[in-house]
Write a protein that holds these residues in place. Structure first.
Motif, PDB file in Angstrom:
ATOM      1  N   UNK A 190       3.640  -3.730  -2.901  1.00  0.00           N
ATOM      2  CA  UNK A 190       4.840  -4.339  -2.338  1.00  0.00           C
ATOM      3  C   UNK A 190       5.807  -3.269  -1.844  1.00  0.00           C
ATOM      4  N   UNK A 191       5.938  -2.218  -2.622  1.00  0.00           N
ATOM      5  CA  UNK A 191       6.915  -1.176  -2.292  1.00  0.00           C
ATOM      6  C   UNK A 191       6.438  -0.260  -1.163  1.00  0.00           C
ATOM      7  N   UNK A 192       5.150   0.078  -1.166  1.00  0.00           N
ATOM      8  CA  UNK A 192       4.620   0.989  -0.140  1.00  0.00           C
ATOM      9  C   UNK A 192       4.298   0.260   1.154  1.00  0.00           C
ATOM     10  N   UNK A 193       3.946  -1.026   1.056  1.00  0.00           N
ATOM     11  CA  UNK A 193       3.533  -1.794   2.234  1.00  0.00           C
ATOM     12  C   UNK A 193       2.020  -1.789   2.380  1.00  0.00           C
ATOM     13  N   UNK A 194       1.469  -2.948   2.743  1.00  0.00           N
ATOM     14  CA  UNK A 194       0.020  -3.056   2.830  1.00  0.00           C
ATOM     15  C   UNK A 194      -0.568  -2.212   3.957  1.00  0.00           C
ATOM     16  N   UNK A 195       0.197  -1.987   5.014  1.00  0.00           N
ATOM     17  CA  UNK A 195      -0.307  -1.145   6.102  1.00  0.00           C
ATOM     18  C   UNK A 195      -0.713   0.230   5.611  1.00  0.00           C
ATOM     19  N   UNK A 196       0.181   0.979   4.969  1.00  0.00           N
ATOM     20  CA  UNK A 196      -0.184   2.304   4.460  1.00  0.00           C
ATOM     21  C   UNK A 196      -1.288   2.270   3.410  1.00  0.00           C
ATOM     22  N   UNK A 197      -1.307   1.222   2.564  1.00  0.00           N
ATOM     23  CA  UNK A 197      -2.329   1.146   1.516  1.00  0.00           C
ATOM     24  C   UNK A 197      -3.711   0.970   2.128  1.00  0.00           C
ATOM     25  N   UNK A 198      -3.823   0.005   3.039  1.00  0.00           N
ATOM     26  CA  UNK A 198      -5.117  -0.257   3.668  1.00  0.00           C
ATOM     27  C   UNK A 198      -5.543   0.928   4.529  1.00  0.00           C
ATOM     28  N   UNK A 232      -6.958  -7.520   5.289  1.00  0.00           N
ATOM     29  CA  UNK A 232      -6.043  -7.156   4.209  1.00  0.00           C
ATOM     30  C   UNK A 232      -4.747  -6.529   4.710  1.00  0.00           C
ATOM     31  N   UNK A 233      -4.774  -5.958   5.903  1.00  0.00           N
ATOM     32  CA  UNK A 233      -3.581  -5.313   6.421  1.00  0.00           C
ATOM     33  C   UNK A 233      -2.561  -6.314   6.922  1.00  0.00           C
ATOM     34  N   UNK A 234      -1.358  -5.851   7.252  1.00  0.00           N
ATOM     35  CA  UNK A 234      -0.304  -6.765   7.732  1.00  0.00           C
ATOM     36  C   UNK A 234      -0.693  -7.416   9.051  1.00  0.00           C
ATOM     37  N   UNK A 235      -0.369  -8.704   9.165  1.00  0.00           N
ATOM     38  CA  UNK A 235      -0.640  -9.480  10.374  1.00  0.00           C
ATOM     39  C   UNK A 235       0.639 -10.191  10.778  1.00  0.00           C
ATOM     40  N   UNK A 236       0.600 -10.887  11.860  1.00  0.00           N
ATOM     41  CA  UNK A 236       1.770 -11.621  12.327  1.00  0.00           C
ATOM     42  C   UNK A 236       2.223 -12.613  11.255  1.00  0.00           C
ATOM     43  N   UNK A 237       3.491 -12.532  10.901  1.00  0.00           N
ATOM     44  CA  UNK A 237       4.085 -13.415   9.884  1.00  0.00           C
ATOM     45  C   UNK A 237       3.441 -13.269   8.510  1.00  0.00           C
ATOM     46  N   UNK A 238       2.779 -12.133   8.277  1.00  0.00           N
ATOM     47  CA  UNK A 238       2.144 -11.913   6.977  1.00  0.00           C
ATOM     48  C   UNK A 238       2.168 -10.428   6.651  1.00  0.00           C
ATOM     49  N   UNK A 239       2.597 -10.064   5.439  1.00  0.00           N
ATOM     50  CA  UNK A 239       2.631  -8.644   5.065  1.00  0.00           C
ATOM     51  C   UNK A 239       1.264  -8.092   4.693  1.00  0.00           C
ATOM     52  N   UNK A 240       0.264  -8.970   4.535  1.00  0.00           N
ATOM     53  CA  UNK A 240      -1.064  -8.522   4.126  1.00  0.00           C
ATOM     54  C   UNK A 240      -1.519  -9.227   2.869  1.00  0.00           C
ATOM     55  N   UNK A 241      -2.634  -8.794   2.328  1.00  0.00           N
ATOM     56  CA  UNK A 241      -3.239  -9.425   1.157  1.00  0.00           C
ATOM     57  C   UNK A 241      -3.131  -8.505  -0.052  1.00  0.00           C
ATOM     58  N   UNK A 242      -2.372  -8.947  -1.058  1.00  0.00           N
ATOM     59  CA  UNK A 242      -2.120  -8.109  -2.229  1.00  0.00           C
ATOM     60  C   UNK A 242      -3.321  -7.877  -3.110  1.00  0.00           C
ATOM     61  N   UNK A 243      -4.369  -8.680  -2.956  1.00  0.00           N
ATOM     62  CA  UNK A 243      -5.552  -8.510  -3.807  1.00  0.00           C
ATOM     63  C   UNK A 243      -6.357  -7.270  -3.443  1.00  0.00           C
ATOM     64  N   UNK A 244      -5.986  -6.596  -2.369  1.00  0.00           N
ATOM     65  CA  UNK A 244      -6.753  -5.430  -1.920  1.00  0.00           C
ATOM     66  C   UNK A 244      -6.879  -4.380  -3.010  1.00  0.00           C
ATOM     67  N   UNK A 245      -5.850  -4.135  -3.750  1.00  0.00           N
ATOM     68  CA  UNK A 245      -5.875  -3.078  -4.765  1.00  0.00           C
ATOM     69  C   UNK A 245      -6.865  -3.378  -5.880  1.00  0.00           C
ATOM     70  N   UNK A 246      -7.324  -4.631  -5.968  1.00  0.00           N
ATOM     71  CA  UNK A 246      -8.309  -5.016  -6.983  1.00  0.00           C
ATOM     72  C   UNK A 246      -9.733  -4.981  -6.429  1.00  0.00           C
ATOM     73  N   UNK A 247      -9.905  -4.490  -5.195  1.00  0.00           N
ATOM     74  CA  UNK A 247     -11.228  -4.235  -4.611  1.00  0.00           C
ATOM     75  C   UNK A 247     -12.187  -5.395  -4.649  1.00  0.00           C
ATOM     76  N   UNK A 248     -11.855  -6.537  -4.026  1.00  0.00           N
ATOM     77  CA  UNK A 248     -12.722  -7.704  -4.156  1.00  0.00           C
ATOM     78  C   UNK A 248     -13.821  -7.829  -3.100  1.00  0.00           C
ATOM     79  N   UNK A 249     -13.812  -6.987  -2.076  1.00  0.00           N
ATOM     80  CA  UNK A 249     -14.736  -7.193  -0.954  1.00  0.00           C
ATOM     81  C   UNK A 249     -15.828  -6.106  -0.921  1.00  0.00           C
TER      82      UNK A 249
END
Length: 713
Positions: free
Chosen positions: A473-481, A519-536
């Protein structure tokens, strides 16, 4: 009288056709014919015969042969005199007397053909031309092969003209040697070098009279005289060749009669030739071999070019390390266990190259699923469809450090339950934030007694979930992904939710979109927070390369299996690989390594490390997915990085049940598998043996800039 006159005219046409006089109205036709011959001669000169490409380990020890035609070239002095004279005696007794064309025989054959009967009489030189066209120039081209064999005067004329040209450019010995290297024997064996090995387990210089007679006899019709399918025909043909050698004064009559009583002497089960693909590398080395082929194809080399080039591909594979990796993977999970794969991928860190050292699995590489074999490159491809679990927290931590959210010694919040203020899409336990929409929420592992806050280093060690979702949440999904791609998950992040190329026509977004898009940010969406739990889905090799990037001071290089490629003449063949990149600051990478340095000392991998007496500095991170359906251990020393993964290669609902050291089963309920169990045991079991005797190196020191960041943003 009319028939005699017609034959005389035909004879004149044949001689004129061979000599191609450029006179009168025939000039244009003659020039065109001459041009055709020149073009065919150029093809003979410019198209080299297919040879076997050899794949070796890092030390040059062969591990596999790749080929379309099994051919081993032999020089003249590497072919026995018996073999040469057997071939001359049966195919062209006057070989050393003519200049490429036996005029008497050619005229006789042409006249016979013109009256409706087919007859041979081609010289060895002409046969060399025909076989080169069939087996080399038009290899795989049925139309071209038919044309090279068509029963016509025109084809005979061209063949004769080329044969005459060859005799002006090549010695008799060169022509005979070339012919012996290009012809096909039965069972798709080409050339006398390969035939000597496949039929008799010897080299062509050691072929005796009976062996040579058998091989010389087969060439006329490899299928009809096949010594395995038609041993009686092959024996009769061999004995006929012995008689021809007697007629040519190259064998005494009494010796011929004695040799006729000898058995054929070929292997009972068929020609002894290697597999033509990576199956020949065996169950242990096959995965690495296949990755080499796939890697070369991705870099512009066609499979045909690889298989006919006669190259020597020296790989980066360490056979000892690959063996230990295989043994450890198979120790933890039986190779025949249904729907359970256990893989280990090892990569050597470096700032100029990341060499792949080993690719192993509990399963064998091969074609028999019932025997635990598969042709899927399980350790390298995006085949772990269950995901890497909490190992993806590495990317969240790195992005948080890069974005100034937290340093490795900063405290991060670790509540038992967290409701995201940013992400949506949670389950029924999560609060509703809008009509039909629930917030994304996460809990830590049930039964775990985590403090309400801890350092980032401690969070990486013990792996609670809530701190990493908060950092997303703090770093943003863009940088994380983006961090996942930068550190090494290039193919993984380009794949969709089932590990394949995204399908733009699919209705489901998880199939239509790449992981990076999903998982990254999209229009009207900051991204998917489950990414850090490596589900894919994820590639084990790429995760190993992530660890190598961290241990290389933040320098990413493509994981390469190629040390060197040389062509049939020993010349180096260049391969254009992606350049290495400084993807994060060296201080960040070194600090992240320090942050990941405690997992084996008091974290989730402690028991596995203690079981083998591990005492080296290292980095580590475990991961386990929902329902314990797959699990991962990422680990590295300064010298070697690797990832072990246990997963369900056929997918399906349910988890993995740990039954103690020695086996894991795919169960239909939530399992008992954890990253600190089978994956960590596999990694430590192999690495303890591989690193034995090597220097104990310390991790690089952390950079104060990335140790404490709270209040600096």
């Amino acid at each position: 009288m009319l028939k005699l006159l017609g034959l005389c005219v035909l004879a004149g046409v044949l001689v004129a056709g061979v000599l191609f006089p450029v006179v009168g109205a025939a000039g244009l036709v003659s020039n065109q014919a001459s041009q055709t011959v020149d073009e065919m001669s150029a093809e003979l000169a410019d198209v080299p015969p297919p040879l076997v490409t050899t794949v070796t380990d890092k030390d040059g020890n062969p591990i596999a042969s790749l080929y379309d035609q099994y051919r081993i070239p032999a020089a003249s002095n590497e072919i026995s005199e018996a073999m040469k004279w057997a071939m001359i005696s049966v195919e062209d007794r006057r070989f050393y007397d003519h200049h490429g064309v036996d005029w008497k025989g050619t005229l006789r054959a042409a006249i016979s053909t013109s009256t409706g009967n087919t007859q041979g009489a081609s010289t060895l030189t002409q046969q060399y031309v025909k076989n080169y066209l069939i087996n080399v120039v038009h290899r795989g081209n049925e139309a071209g092969q038919r044309k090279a064999q068509e029963v016509s005067i025109a084809r005979k004329l061209k063949e004769a003209r080329i044969a005459i040209q060859l005799e002006t450019k090549m010695s008799k010995d060169q022509i005979l040697t070339g012919y012996l290297n290009v012809i096909e024997f039965s069972q798709r064996v080409y050339g006398v070098g390969a035939a000597a090995r496949a039929y008799f387990g010897t080299t062509p210089d050691k072929l005796n009279v009976t062996q040579s007679a058998l091989l010389a006899g087969i060439v006329n019709n490899p299928t009809y005289f096949d010594p395995w399918n038609h041993p009686d025909r092959a024996t009769e043909r061999r004995n006929w060749v012995l008689d021809k050698m007697v007629e040519n004064l190259k064998l005494a009559p009494e010796d011929a009669e004695r040799l006729k009583e000898e058995p054929l002497g070929v292997p009972p089960e068929g020609p002894n030739k290697p597999a033509s693909n990576c199956v020949g590398a065996g169950p242990e080395n096959g995965f690495f071999c296949q990755y080499v082929v796939d890697y070369l194809k991705e870099h512009g080399f066609t499979e045909e070019r690889i298989n006919i080039g006669g190259w020597t591909i020296r790989t980066t594979m360490d056979q000892r390390a690959n063996h230990e990796a295989k043994v450890s993977a198979e120790t933890q999970v039986r190779k025949t266990q249904k729907n359970v794969a256990n893989t280990l991928s090892l990569v050597r860190p470096g700032k100029d190259r990341h060499e792949v050292v080993a690719l192993a699995a509990n399963r064998d590489y091969g074609t028999s699923p019932d025997e635990g074999q598969t042709l899927y490159t399980l350790p390298a491809g995006v085949y772990n469809t269950g995901g890497a679990g909490s190992s993806f927290k590495i990317f969240t931590a790195a992005a948080a450090m890069e974005q100034g959210v937290a340093g490795i010694y900063d405290n991060v919040p670790s509540p038992g339950f967290h409701v995201s203020k940013v992400f949506v899409g949670g389950g029924s336990r999560c609060p509703v934030v809008a009509q039909g929409t629930r917030a994304y929420c996460v809990i830590n592992n049930e039964g775990s007694d985590y403090p309400t806050s801890m350092t980032l280093q401690r969070a990486l060690e013990t792996s609670p979930n809530t701190p990493f979702v908060i950092m997303e949440e703090q770093a943003g999904m863009g940088p994380v992904v983006e961090m996942a791609s930068k550190l090494g998950l290039r193919k993984t992040m380009a794949a969709n939710g089932v590990g394949r190329e995204p399908d733009p026509n699919a209705q489901k977004p998880e199939l239509r979109m790449s992981q990076k898009e999903y998982f990254g940010p999209k229009e009207n969406s900051p991204g998917e927070g489950s990414f850090t739990l490596g589900p894919w889905p994820v590639s084990g090799l790429e995760m190993a390369n992530v660890a190598a990037t961290i241990m290389s001071g933040g320098v990413w290089c493509p994981p390469t299996p190629i040390a060197e490629i040389r062509d049939r003449n020993g010349k180096v063949i260049p391969i254009k690989e992606q350049p290495c990149e400084q993807v994060v600051e060296e201080g960040l990478a070194n600090s992240l390594a320090v942050g990941m340095s405690k997992d084996h000392e008091g974290g989730t991998a402690t028991r596995a490390a203690q079981a083998v007496g591990w005492d080296r500095p290292m980095i580590g991170k475990t991961g386990t997915t929902q329902a314990n359906g797959s699990a991962t251990f990422v680990g590295a020393t300064p010298q070697l990085a690797g990832v072990a993964m246990v997963f369900r290669p056929q997918g399906g609902a349910g988890g993995l049940c740990y039954n103690g050291v020695g086996n894991v089963t795919a169960c239909g309920r939530e399992g008992s598998m954890w990253g600190g169990v089978t994956p960590a045991q596999t990694w430590f079991g192999a690495m303890t043996k591989i690193m034995e005797g090597q220097e104990v190196r310390q991790l690089p020191p952390s950079d104060p800039k990335y140790e404490r960041m709270r209040g600096r943003r």
